[in-house]
Design a protein around this motif. Sequence first.
Motif, PDB file in Angstrom:
ATOM      1  N   LYS A 178      13.914  -4.064  15.769  1.00 32.54           N
ATOM      2  CA  LYS A 178      14.627  -4.602  14.614  1.00 32.54           C
ATOM      3  C   LYS A 178      13.829  -5.758  14.033  1.00 32.54           C
ATOM      4  CE  LYS A 178      18.518  -2.357  14.172  1.00 32.54           C
ATOM      5  NZ  LYS A 178      18.755  -1.570  12.996  1.00 32.54           N
ATOM      6  N   ALA A 179      13.899  -5.876  12.708  1.00 29.70           N
ATOM      7  CA  ALA A 179      13.232  -6.971  12.019  1.00 29.70           C
ATOM      8  C   ALA A 179      14.056  -7.336  10.794  1.00 29.70           C
ATOM      9  CB  ALA A 179      11.819  -6.559  11.607  1.00 29.70           C
ATOM     10  N   ASP A 180      13.823  -8.534  10.284  1.00 31.51           N
ATOM     11  CA  ASP A 180      14.504  -8.937   9.051  1.00 31.51           C
ATOM     12  C   ASP A 180      13.946  -8.173   7.855  1.00 31.51           C
ATOM     13  OD1 ASP A 180      16.070 -10.789  10.398  1.00 31.51           O
ATOM     14  OD2 ASP A 180      14.600 -12.394  10.124  1.00 31.51           O
ATOM     15  N   ALA A 181      12.651  -7.897   7.896  1.00 28.54           N
ATOM     16  CA  ALA A 181      12.018  -7.207   6.768  1.00 28.54           C
ATOM     17  C   ALA A 181      10.744  -6.529   7.227  1.00 28.54           C
ATOM     18  CB  ALA A 181      11.701  -8.196   5.651  1.00 28.54           C
ATOM     19  N   VAL A 182      10.358  -5.523   6.465  1.00 32.07           N
ATOM     20  CA  VAL A 182       9.045  -4.905   6.614  1.00 32.07           C
ATOM     21  C   VAL A 182       8.207  -5.488   5.482  1.00 32.07           C
ATOM     22  CG1 VAL A 182       7.736  -2.757   6.487  1.00 32.07           C
ATOM     23  CG2 VAL A 182       9.962  -2.799   7.635  1.00 32.07           C
ATOM     24  N   VAL A 183       7.053  -6.080   5.817  1.00 29.81           N
ATOM     25  CA  VAL A 183       6.222  -6.769   4.837  1.00 29.81           C
ATOM     26  C   VAL A 183       4.918  -6.002   4.669  1.00 29.81           C
ATOM     27  CG1 VAL A 183       5.088  -8.945   4.241  1.00 29.81           C
ATOM     28  CG2 VAL A 183       7.237  -8.971   5.526  1.00 29.81           C
ATOM     29  N   VAL A 184       4.569  -5.713   3.420  1.00 33.28           N
ATOM     30  CA  VAL A 184       3.317  -5.014   3.106  1.00 33.28           C
ATOM     31  C   VAL A 184       2.408  -6.014   2.408  1.00 33.28           C
ATOM     32  CG1 VAL A 184       2.234  -3.095   1.899  1.00 33.28           C
ATOM     33  CG2 VAL A 184       4.534  -2.824   2.854  1.00 33.28           C
ATOM     34  N   LEU A 185       1.317  -6.386   3.085  1.00 40.20           N
ATOM     35  CA  LEU A 185       0.339  -7.320   2.535  1.00 40.20           C
ATOM     36  C   LEU A 185      -0.939  -6.578   2.175  1.00 40.20           C
ATOM     37  CD1 LEU A 185       0.766 -10.279   5.048  1.00 40.20           C
ATOM     38  CD2 LEU A 185       1.822 -10.023   2.802  1.00 40.20           C
ATOM     39  N   GLY A 186      -1.830  -7.300   1.524  1.00 37.64           N
ATOM     40  CA  GLY A 186      -3.093  -6.679   1.133  1.00 37.64           C
ATOM     41  C   GLY A 186      -2.828  -5.711   0.000  1.00 37.64           C
ATOM     42  N   PRO A 187      -3.765  -4.914  -0.315  1.00 40.95           N
ATOM     43  CA  PRO A 187      -3.445  -3.955  -1.368  1.00 40.95           C
ATOM     44  C   PRO A 187      -2.411  -2.957  -0.849  1.00 40.95           C
ATOM     45  CG  PRO A 187      -5.636  -3.527  -0.483  1.00 40.95           C
ATOM     46  CD  PRO A 187      -5.141  -4.800   0.144  1.00 40.95           C
ATOM     47  N   PRO A 188      -1.263  -2.866  -1.519  1.00 39.66           N
ATOM     48  CA  PRO A 188      -0.226  -1.954  -1.047  1.00 39.66           C
ATOM     49  C   PRO A 188      -0.569  -0.511  -1.399  1.00 39.66           C
ATOM     50  CG  PRO A 188       0.499  -3.055  -3.035  1.00 39.66           C
ATOM     51  CD  PRO A 188      -0.845  -3.618  -2.691  1.00 39.66           C
ATOM     52  N   GLY A 189      -1.515   0.026  -0.676  1.00 39.77           N
ATOM     53  CA  GLY A 189      -1.955   1.400  -0.910  1.00 39.77           C
ATOM     54  C   GLY A 189      -0.963   2.403  -0.337  1.00 39.77           C
ATOM     55  N   ALA A 190      -1.257   3.658  -0.580  1.00 40.36           N
ATOM     56  CA  ALA A 190      -0.359   4.743  -0.171  1.00 40.36           C
ATOM     57  C   ALA A 190      -0.101   4.744   1.333  1.00 40.36           C
ATOM     58  CB  ALA A 190      -0.936   6.085  -0.614  1.00 40.36           C
ATOM     59  N   ALA A 191      -1.126   4.539   2.146  1.00 42.18           N
ATOM     60  CA  ALA A 191      -0.959   4.582   3.605  1.00 42.18           C
ATOM     61  C   ALA A 191      -0.055   3.451   4.087  1.00 42.18           C
ATOM     62  CB  ALA A 191      -2.311   4.509   4.302  1.00 42.18           C
ATOM     63  N   ARG A 192      -0.240   2.251   3.539  1.00 37.89           N
ATOM     64  CA  ARG A 192       0.593   1.120   3.961  1.00 37.89           C
ATOM     65  C   ARG A 192       2.043   1.301   3.519  1.00 37.89           C
ATOM     66  NH1 ARG A 192      -3.373  -4.126   3.121  1.00 37.89           N
ATOM     67  NH2 ARG A 192      -4.967  -3.367   4.540  1.00 37.89           N
ATOM     68  N   LEU A 193       2.226   1.780   2.299  1.00 43.57           N
ATOM     69  CA  LEU A 193       3.589   2.000   1.811  1.00 43.57           C
ATOM     70  C   LEU A 193       4.274   3.115   2.591  1.00 43.57           C
ATOM     71  CD1 LEU A 193       3.036   1.570  -2.022  1.00 43.57           C
ATOM     72  CD2 LEU A 193       4.207   0.003  -0.459  1.00 43.57           C
ATOM     73  N   LYS A 194       3.522   4.146   2.937  1.00 42.78           N
ATOM     74  CA  LYS A 194       4.091   5.244   3.730  1.00 42.78           C
ATOM     75  C   LYS A 194       4.542   4.734   5.094  1.00 42.78           C
ATOM     76  CE  LYS A 194       3.043   9.752   5.677  1.00 42.78           C
ATOM     77  NZ  LYS A 194       2.018  10.755   5.935  1.00 42.78           N
ATOM     78  N   GLU A 195       3.716   3.919   5.742  1.00 41.66           N
ATOM     79  CA  GLU A 195       4.082   3.349   7.049  1.00 41.66           C
ATOM     80  C   GLU A 195       5.304   2.452   6.914  1.00 41.66           C
ATOM     81  OE1 GLU A 195       4.077   2.805  11.064  1.00 41.66           O
ATOM     82  OE2 GLU A 195       2.832   4.215   9.940  1.00 41.66           O
ATOM     83  N   ALA A 196       5.358   1.663   5.846  1.00 42.52           N
ATOM     84  CA  ALA A 196       6.515   0.800   5.607  1.00 42.52           C
ATOM     85  C   ALA A 196       7.781   1.638   5.437  1.00 42.52           C
ATOM     86  CB  ALA A 196       6.283  -0.071   4.372  1.00 42.52           C
ATOM     87  N   MET A 197       7.689   2.708   4.673  1.00 47.24           N
ATOM     88  CA  MET A 197       8.856   3.561   4.455  1.00 47.24           C
ATOM     89  C   MET A 197       9.288   4.246   5.752  1.00 47.24           C
ATOM     90  SD  MET A 197       9.666   2.834   1.459  1.00 47.24           S
ATOM     91  CE  MET A 197      11.049   3.947   1.334  1.00 47.24           C
ATOM     92  N   THR A 198       8.328   4.604   6.596  1.00 46.30           N
ATOM     93  CA  THR A 198       8.660   5.194   7.892  1.00 46.30           C
ATOM     94  C   THR A 198       9.448   4.201   8.738  1.00 46.30           C
ATOM     95  OG1 THR A 198       6.713   6.622   7.847  1.00 46.30           O
ATOM     96  CG2 THR A 198       7.686   6.202  10.005  1.00 46.30           C
ATOM     97  N   LEU A 199       9.007   2.951   8.756  1.00 46.58           N
ATOM     98  CA  LEU A 199       9.719   1.923   9.513  1.00 46.58           C
ATOM     99  C   LEU A 199      11.128   1.716   8.955  1.00 46.58           C
ATOM    100  CD1 LEU A 199       6.827  -0.655   9.970  1.00 46.58           C
ATOM    101  CD2 LEU A 199       7.929   0.675  11.774  1.00 46.58           C
ATOM    102  N   LEU A 200      11.247   1.720   7.635  1.00 45.50           N
ATOM    103  CA  LEU A 200      12.568   1.562   7.018  1.00 45.50           C
ATOM    104  C   LEU A 200      13.458   2.755   7.334  1.00 45.50           C
ATOM    105  CD1 LEU A 200      11.339   0.127   3.620  1.00 45.50           C
ATOM    106  CD2 LEU A 200      12.633  -1.121   5.358  1.00 45.50           C
ATOM    107  N   ASP A 201      12.906   3.950   7.260  1.00 39.96           N
ATOM    108  CA  ASP A 201      13.672   5.167   7.586  1.00 39.96           C
ATOM    109  C   ASP A 201      14.112   5.176   9.045  1.00 39.96           C
ATOM    110  OD1 ASP A 201      13.415   6.052   4.990  1.00 39.96           O
ATOM    111  OD2 ASP A 201      11.738   7.411   5.434  1.00 39.96           O
ATOM    112  N   ASP A 202      13.310   4.557   9.914  1.00 36.33           N
ATOM    113  CA  ASP A 202      13.656   4.478  11.334  1.00 36.33           C
ATOM    114  C   ASP A 202      14.695   3.396  11.616  1.00 36.33           C
ATOM    115  OD1 ASP A 202      11.874   6.500  11.833  1.00 36.33           O
ATOM    116  OD2 ASP A 202      10.300   5.208  12.652  1.00 36.33           O
ATOM    117  N   GLY A 203      15.100   2.667  10.582  1.00 37.36           N
ATOM    118  CA  GLY A 203      16.129   1.647  10.748  1.00 37.36           C
ATOM    119  C   GLY A 203      15.642   0.323  11.289  1.00 37.36           C
TER     120      GLY A 203
END
Length: 122
Positions: free
Chosen positions: A48-73
């Motif tokens: 669990k975390a307060d937020a998923v943070v995407v730093l650096g250039p928010p490219g497709a791979a980073r956004l996909k990983e972020a969305m996976t973490l969000l989908d996992d709750g």
Amino acid sequence: MPGGEHNAERARFSRRRKVLVALLALVAVWLAACTMLLVFPSVDSPTKADAVVVLGPPGAARLKEAMTLLDDGVATNLVISVNSVKQRAANALCRNPPAGITVHCFHPDPPTTRGEGASCRN
């Protein structure tokens, strides 16, 4: 005295061999430690975390990983560092967040890692 010289030579050779074996053992231990730490690091699974943070250039791979973490709750908040209108996928998420997800987008000043850190701190 030839026997004495022979014994002294054997003793020197024996010491050299012991030093060489010790050095090789140290190198082997060092290589094993490096392998364990760098090649096979221990990785904790996010819970669990307060937020998923995407730093650096928010490219497709980073956004996909972020969305996976969000989908996992892991979190319900997504924070994205956006510093260009060319970052279309990130800008689209900022404009139209997925259902159940709060998206916070920020523009770091300066547009560097230092700016991202300062923005996250605030």
